[in-house]
Design a protein around this motif. Structure first.
Motif, short mmCIF file in Angstrom:
data_model
loop_
_atom_site.label_atom_id
_atom_site.label_comp_id
_atom_site.label_asym_id
_atom_site.label_seq_id
_atom_site.Cartn_x
_atom_site.Cartn_y
_atom_site.Cartn_z
N LEU A 158 50.76 42.65 78.59
CA LEU A 158 51.99 43.51 78.08
C LEU A 158 51.69 45.02 78.41
CD1 LEU A 158 52.71 42.74 74.30
CD2 LEU A 158 54.06 42.39 76.43
N TYR A 159 50.72 45.49 78.55
CA TYR A 159 50.55 46.92 78.60
C TYR A 159 50.87 47.32 80.18
CZ TYR A 159 48.44 51.62 79.19
OH TYR A 159 48.14 52.96 79.32
N ASN A 162 54.03 46.76 81.23
CA ASN A 162 55.22 48.05 80.78
C ASN A 162 54.89 49.12 81.59
OD1 ASN A 162 55.01 50.40 78.74
ND2 ASN A 162 56.85 49.17 78.60
N VAL A 163 53.45 49.28 82.03
CA VAL A 163 53.22 50.38 82.75
C VAL A 163 53.80 50.42 84.18
CG1 VAL A 163 51.62 52.04 83.44
CG2 VAL A 163 51.57 51.12 81.04
N THR A 167 58.57 46.49 82.14
CA THR A 167 59.04 45.55 81.25
C THR A 167 59.07 45.97 79.78
OG1 THR A 167 58.02 43.98 82.80
CG2 THR A 167 58.74 43.26 80.81
N SER A 168 59.94 45.61 78.80
CA SER A 168 59.84 46.00 77.62
C SER A 168 58.88 45.29 76.86
CB SER A 168 61.27 45.77 77.14
OG SER A 168 61.81 44.59 77.00
N ILE A 169 58.10 45.77 75.94
CA ILE A 169 57.10 45.16 75.18
C ILE A 169 57.59 44.11 74.47
CG2 ILE A 169 55.29 45.64 73.62
CD1 ILE A 169 54.30 47.58 75.27
N GLY A 170 56.75 42.79 74.40
CA GLY A 170 57.23 41.90 73.48
C GLY A 170 58.47 40.99 73.77
N GLY A 171 58.69 40.25 73.13
CA GLY A 171 60.27 39.63 73.08
C GLY A 171 60.22 38.55 74.42
N ALA A 175 66.48 44.25 75.26
CA ALA A 175 67.27 44.20 74.12
C ALA A 175 68.67 44.20 74.42
CB ALA A 175 66.86 45.41 73.29
N ALA A 176 68.99 44.70 75.68
CA ALA A 176 70.61 44.61 76.01
C ALA A 176 70.95 43.31 76.07
CB ALA A 176 70.74 45.31 77.47
N ILE A 272 52.96 35.43 68.35
CA ILE A 272 53.21 36.59 67.18
C ILE A 272 52.76 37.84 67.74
CG2 ILE A 272 51.92 37.29 65.05
CD1 ILE A 272 51.80 34.07 64.44
N VAL A 273 51.63 37.56 68.81
CA VAL A 273 51.19 39.02 69.46
C VAL A 273 52.42 39.43 70.39
CG1 VAL A 273 49.65 39.75 71.11
CG2 VAL A 273 48.90 38.40 69.38
N LEU A 274 53.03 38.56 70.92
CA LEU A 274 54.01 38.85 71.91
C LEU A 274 55.28 39.06 71.15
CD1 LEU A 274 53.01 36.77 75.08
CD2 LEU A 274 52.64 39.14 74.82
N SER A 275 55.27 38.93 69.78
CA SER A 275 56.64 38.83 69.34
C SER A 275 57.84 38.03 69.86
CB SER A 275 57.07 40.44 69.12
OG SER A 275 58.10 40.75 68.41
N ARG B 267 68.37 40.96 67.08
CA ARG B 267 68.79 42.21 66.84
C ARG B 267 70.04 42.40 66.05
NH1 ARG B 267 70.90 45.99 71.90
NH2 ARG B 267 72.57 44.40 72.24
N GLN B 295 66.06 46.31 66.09
CA GLN B 295 65.55 44.99 66.66
C GLN B 295 64.30 44.68 66.02
OE1 GLN B 295 64.99 46.26 70.98
NE2 GLN B 295 63.80 44.32 70.95
N ALA B 297 61.14 42.68 65.70
CA ALA B 297 59.58 42.45 66.46
C ALA B 297 58.59 42.39 65.41
CB ALA B 297 59.56 43.38 67.51
N ASP B 298 57.72 41.70 65.87
CA ASP B 298 56.57 41.63 64.85
C ASP B 298 56.04 42.97 64.54
OD1 ASP B 298 54.59 39.40 63.43
OD2 ASP B 298 53.29 41.01 64.42
N ILE B 301 53.34 44.51 66.57
CA ILE B 301 53.60 45.04 67.89
C ILE B 301 54.32 46.29 67.85
CG2 ILE B 301 55.50 43.85 68.34
CD1 ILE B 301 54.42 42.92 70.87
N LYS B 305 55.51 48.79 70.88
CA LYS B 305 56.75 48.93 71.31
C LYS B 305 57.31 50.37 71.28
CE LYS B 305 60.13 45.67 70.75
NZ LYS B 305 59.96 44.82 71.94
N ALA B 308 56.05 52.56 73.74
CA ALA B 308 56.56 52.14 75.13
C ALA B 308 57.94 53.15 75.18
CB ALA B 308 56.49 50.82 75.48
N GLU B 310 60.69 52.58 73.24
CA GLU B 310 61.68 51.46 72.76
C GLU B 310 62.38 51.63 71.44
OE1 GLU B 310 60.70 47.45 73.46
OE2 GLU B 310 59.16 47.85 74.99
N ARG B 332 55.27 60.76 78.98
CA ARG B 332 55.55 59.66 79.86
C ARG B 332 56.97 58.70 79.42
NH1 ARG B 332 51.89 54.60 80.77
NH2 ARG B 332 51.70 55.03 78.62
#
Lengths: 332, 636
Positions: A158-159, A162-163, A167-171, A175-176, A272-275, B267, B295, B297-298, B301, B305, B308, B310, B332
């Motif tokens: 994930l990290y 994202n970096v 990529t947005s975290i999780g899900g 969101a859009a 769950i971790v990745l939501s 969402r 939104q 999310a767990d 997390i 998020k 990041a 978000e 950042r």
């Protein structure tokens, strides 16, 4: 054969009934019910809820009835296609689960395809090139995937995603796109998020698959008929494909019974971790908050899939491998 | 922030009319609605606002007038959490200003006589978010057809609407005026209207009547209830009438944003309310921000998020130990991290159970010398340094310095680390014989081993207890930690099975004299130090036990005096008596307070204070800082 089918189906009914009773009891075992969970949650934020309102909600949800009555209401409802009402979402269970089912199937299916695509060639290669550098190297990779804790790998990926890719975290999508209709953008966004759970869940499954295929193939390759085939001058590829491989995938067919519920429940921990918006996290939440009908109906659904899956894999095995006899019926 | 500049009691005696000091500029059309207005789907802004909108001023430090537009994203862990948004929105009949004075908000003005007679004036021309008029009828409906209706929750007037056990007399004076008259003073009424979760005294009557058996066709209603999976019309009404839960997109609202999404969803989209009653001095209708996106999310997390980038604004689900991680990625990902002070009276406190079932322990706990000795045997500075990096404050479980009721002695009484004095007190009680490990023996010969139970939600509590166990050993008391689970812990406390619990202290550490001192008085079984006494009050004496300690009885008397006190200064006097008793009697052993809550704020988001107070009530977390005035500056 027909008699066998009927018998098998008849056995399914008491099995499912037993499962339903056990499920119900286990969900009810923790002290309190959904409303006590609700109350605690409210109070932890400094809100209050008075006793009369709780009583009203208890009636509303039918939680004031004796346990046995609640059970029969639930089972009776399920027979008529009414899976009860989710307290948490305030909607019928069928709607709640339905919303998440599609994405769950997408994730699980992609994962299963990934596992097979990776482990099949490796398994065959490992068996045919036993103790070679390739065998050791690839198997080592597989074991590495098995040994890395899933949640850790998920967080690292994930990290990293994202970096480097933003990529947005999780899900499962940006969101859009969450409430947007299907479009190419949405599909691409899903693909962008999908590879992480697929790799994470997949890598943990490949090792087992590789080793089993390798072991089975090795058993077969040393058998008489393979030697005979070789002596008759068949090409090595044909020797491999015609019989040994068909025999070796026997355990995978037997696995279909477990595969079906897996497709639906997915890997809960990773989800769950990745939501992920899949059913795994939802089931866990439902169990935690004692959202009885949601959790119960969901578990029943998984049980049904398992029972059906085992039934199907029995049939498939019988079709695939004539040596498997159905309960000795054919010997007479 | 100007909490120390308290103007208390502005409402106690006389009529207060809210006078706008700024001349109203002509209302400006919001770009978001321009298209709909042009197409004739919405009336122009001048017709949407009430005749006398509330003009919001920007004399807060650092707050400035903004511009409309933009979407704000927040993260929540569960679909049910959209209810928190209702607190954040914080449009109320009465609201707290940041210095905790009450002022009319949805109401145009209010007149109060003797704290008994409340006359509420609505703004003429005020409309619900669906455009239907907001009038006295909405109050009448809620009072007569919901509150007084035996079939629908709340089944009679809620406690905030009772004074001396009596409900008020309700009158409709005209289309925009209603009056509530109690026989005795009801000081709880106005604060409860301004609460994070407000007392509901009105509802969208025009919308709700379709679910009410008195106004709708009974047969049809039965069908509708059945189709919605509800038992009866009352259950259907109850399902549809929860303004606070934000779970019914069809229900009209007066809040700045309207939920458009029904659960379950990943969402939730809230869009601006075209009929909202506040404007800025330039004539822009608030809120500034067009849409709020919540939104799901767990919870675990959410810090990642937020890190990041978000979320545009996030505090919930962020813990103090996420701070370094959040700070590291802030530049950042285009946000800043503020630290807000939490408003709990104690971040953690020990609660000796004065109603514990074990008679020997009960007698020990009820001896004030024992409680004082335990308090003196704790090295709060060490806890603060070791666990909170020295950023919290050693303190009793009492009010915070930002409260006008604060006095240093309330915070410091019996909080110094003084092993010698603690031992002297215990010796004086006659607990002189010692067993193995030099642990004192109880009067019946058992070793003095206190089991402290936690809800097991954070390792922090366990770490703190480790430190206390070390220092208590020096006064001959052994401590064991027992983590369990919140519901289980509570039931054990209620039934007297626990000796001691560790948990958060009072929820509202920043009260004014006009807020009820309920948390300091045995009135709720959720007060872990005297659950049975609290239950006794709650159940009207049918369950629990009558308070047995003179100090506790005195607290109950003081509560009665607070209710009937004629003015703020008399109420403040009562408060000080109550806080004094608490400091002296050490009913709960507070450890530290003033811990910090990280708040992630998008760099372009304006008007979010750098140093706010993160408190549920009063405060509604962000609500008191008026999120409808938050706005996005153009990047650049």
């Amino acid at each position: 054969m027909l008699g066998f089918l009927v018998r098998r189906i008849m056995v399914m009914i008491p099995t499912l009934l037993a499962i339903s009773a056990i499920t119900f009891v286990i969900i009810q075992l923790p002290p309190g019910d959904y409303l006590t969970t609700l109350m605690t949650e409210l109070e932890s934020r400094g809100e209050a809820i008075d006793e009369s309102r709780l009583q009203f909600l208890r009636e509303s949800y039918g939680l004031d009835r004796p346990m046995i009555e609640q059970y029969f209401v639930w089972v009776g409802g399920m027979l008529t296609g009414d899976y009860g009402f989710s307290f948490e979402y305030n909607r019928p269970v069928a709607d709640v689960i339905g919303d998440r089912m599609l994405l769950t199937i997408v994730v699980s299916f992609a994962t299963i395809v990934f596992i097979w695509v990776v482990s099949f060639p490796i398994g065959i290669y490992s068996a045919t090139h036993q103790y070679s550098l390739g065998d050791y190297g690839l198997t080592f990779l597989g074991f590495l995937g098995l040994a890395t804790p899933n949640f850790l790998l998920a967080l690292v990926l994930l990290y990293f995603a994202n970096v480097t890719f933003g990529t947005s975290i999780g899900g499962l999508m940006d969101a859009a796109y969450l409430d947007a209709p299907w479009s190419w953008g949405k599909v691409l966004s899903i693909l962008e998020h999908l590879w992480i759970p697929v790799i994470v869940i997949g890598t943990s499954g490949t090792a087992g698959m590789i080793r089993r295929l390798r072991a089975n193939l090795l058993d077969e390759l040393h058998k008489q008929y393979v030697v005979t085939a070789r002596a008759k001058g068949l090409t090595p590829a044909r020797v491999l494909w015609k019989y040994p491989l068909r025999m070796a995938i026997n355990p995978f067919i037997a696995d279909i019974g477990n595969l079906l519920p897996q497709i639906v429940s997915g890997a809960a921990v990773v989800s769950i971790v990745l939501s992920l918006p899949t059913t795994g996290p939802m089931l866990l939440d439902a169990l935690r908050s004692q959202d009885m009908y949601l959790a119960g109906s969901f578990l029943m659904f998984l049980a049904l899939l398992t029972v059906v899956g085992v039934f199907l894999s029995d049939l498939a095995l019988a079709a695939l491998d004539p040596r498997i006899r159905l309960e000795g019926g054919a010997t007479r | 922030m100007s909490f120390h500049r308290l103007l208390a009691g502005c409402l106690a005696l006389a009529a207060i009319a809210f006078l706008a000091t700024v001349p109203a500029a002509a209302a400006v059309e919001t770009p978001y609605f321009a298209e709909q207005v042009a197409a004739g789907k919405l009336p122009p802004v001048g017709e949407r606002l009430p005749a006398d909108p509330r003009i919001v001023t920007f004399d807060e430090d650092g707050a400035q007038q903004g511009q409309p537009g933009g979407d704000m994203t927040m993260l929540m862990a569960r679909a049910k959490d959209v209810r928190i948004m209702f607190a954040y929105f914080y449009a109320r009949l009465m609201t707290y200003t940041t210095d905790l004075t009450l002022e009319p908000d949805i109401l145009q003005s209010i007149e109060v006589e003797e704290n008994r007679v409340f006359t509420l004036h609505l703004r003429p021309g005020h409309r619900w978010s669906d455009g239907s008029p907001f009038t006295a009828e909405d109050f009448r409906y809620w009072w007569e057809d919901v509150i007084l209706n035996k079939d629908v929750p709340p089944f009679g007037p809620p406690p905030e609407m009772l004074a001396g056990g009596e409900p008020p007399l309700f009158e409709v004076l005209d289309e925009t005026t209603v009056r509530y008259t109690w026989k005795e003073p009801n000081p709880l009424f106005l604060p409860s209207l301004a609460a994070a979760r407000p007392l509901e005294i009105f509802g969208p009557a025009a919308y709700l009547k379709q679910f009410h058996v008195k106004y709708a066709d009974a047969g049809q209603l039965k069908e509708r209830a059945k189709a919605a999976g509800q038992k009866s019309w009352a259950h259907l009404h109850n399902r549809m009438d929860n303004a606070y839960d934000n779970d019914n997109p069809d229900m009209p609202t007066l809040q700045p944003w309207i939920n458009t999404t029904a659960a379950p969803a990943e969402r939730f989209v809230f869009v601006r309310n075209p009929y909202y009653h506040r404007v800025d001095p330039a004539g822009n209708q608030l809120p500034y921000i067009d849409r709020l996106l919540v939104q799901i999310a767990d919870g675990k997390i959410i810090p990642a998020k937020a890190g990041a980038g978000e979320a545009d604004l996030q505090a919930r689900y962020l813990r103090f130990d996420n701070y370094t991680f959040l700070k590291q990625a802030a530049k950042r990902n285009g946000y800043k991290v503020d630290l807000w002070k939490t408003g709990n009276g104690a971040h953690l406190a020990l609660f000796p159970n004065l109603n514990t079932a074990d008679p020997v322990w009960r007698d020990l706990f009820r001896d004030v010398r024992f409680r004082r000795a335990l308090s003196l045997g704790i090295d709060r500075d060490e806890i603060n340094q070791a666990i909170y990096y020295g950023l919290a404050h050693p303190s009793n479980n009492t009010v915070l310095p930002r409260s006008p009721l604060f006095r240093p002695e309330y915070r410091q009484a019996w909080t110094r680390f003084d092993v010698r004095e603690a031992n002297r007190l215990l010796d004086e009680m006659g607990l002189t014989s010692r067993g193995g490990e030099n642990i004192r023996l109880m009067p019946d010969g058992r070793p003095m081993e206190i089991i402290v139970e936690t809800a097991g939600e954070s390792t922090e509590e366990v770490d703190v207890l480790e430190l206390i166990a070390d220092s208590w050993r020096k006064i001959g008391v052994k401590l064991f930690t027992k983590p369990s689970q919140l519901e289980v812990l509570r039931n054990r406390i209620y039934s007297g099975q626990t000796l001691m619990a560790i948990a958060k202290g009072v929820d509202n550490g920043i009260p004014t004299a006009d807020m009820a001192p309920t948390e300091f008085v045995p009135m709720d079984q959720n007060q872990y130090q005297w659950p049975k006494w609290g239950q006794f009050y709650q159940t009207g004496g049918t369950a629990g036990e009558k308070p047995a300690l003179p100090a506790a009885v005195e607290l109950m008397d003081l509560m009665g005096r607070w209710r009937t006190a004629p003015d703020t200064s008399a109420r403040a006097e009562v408060w000080h008596r109550i806080l004094g008793i608490h400091a002296d009697q050490v009913f709960t052993i507070g450890l530290v307070n003033g811990t910090l809550q990280p708040v992630v704020v998008r760099s372009t988001l304006r008007n979010v204070p750098d140093e706010g107070i993160y408190n549920w009530d009063p405060g509604a977390h962000f609500g008191i800082y008026r999120p409808d005035t938050f706005w996005f500056a153009k990047p650049g």
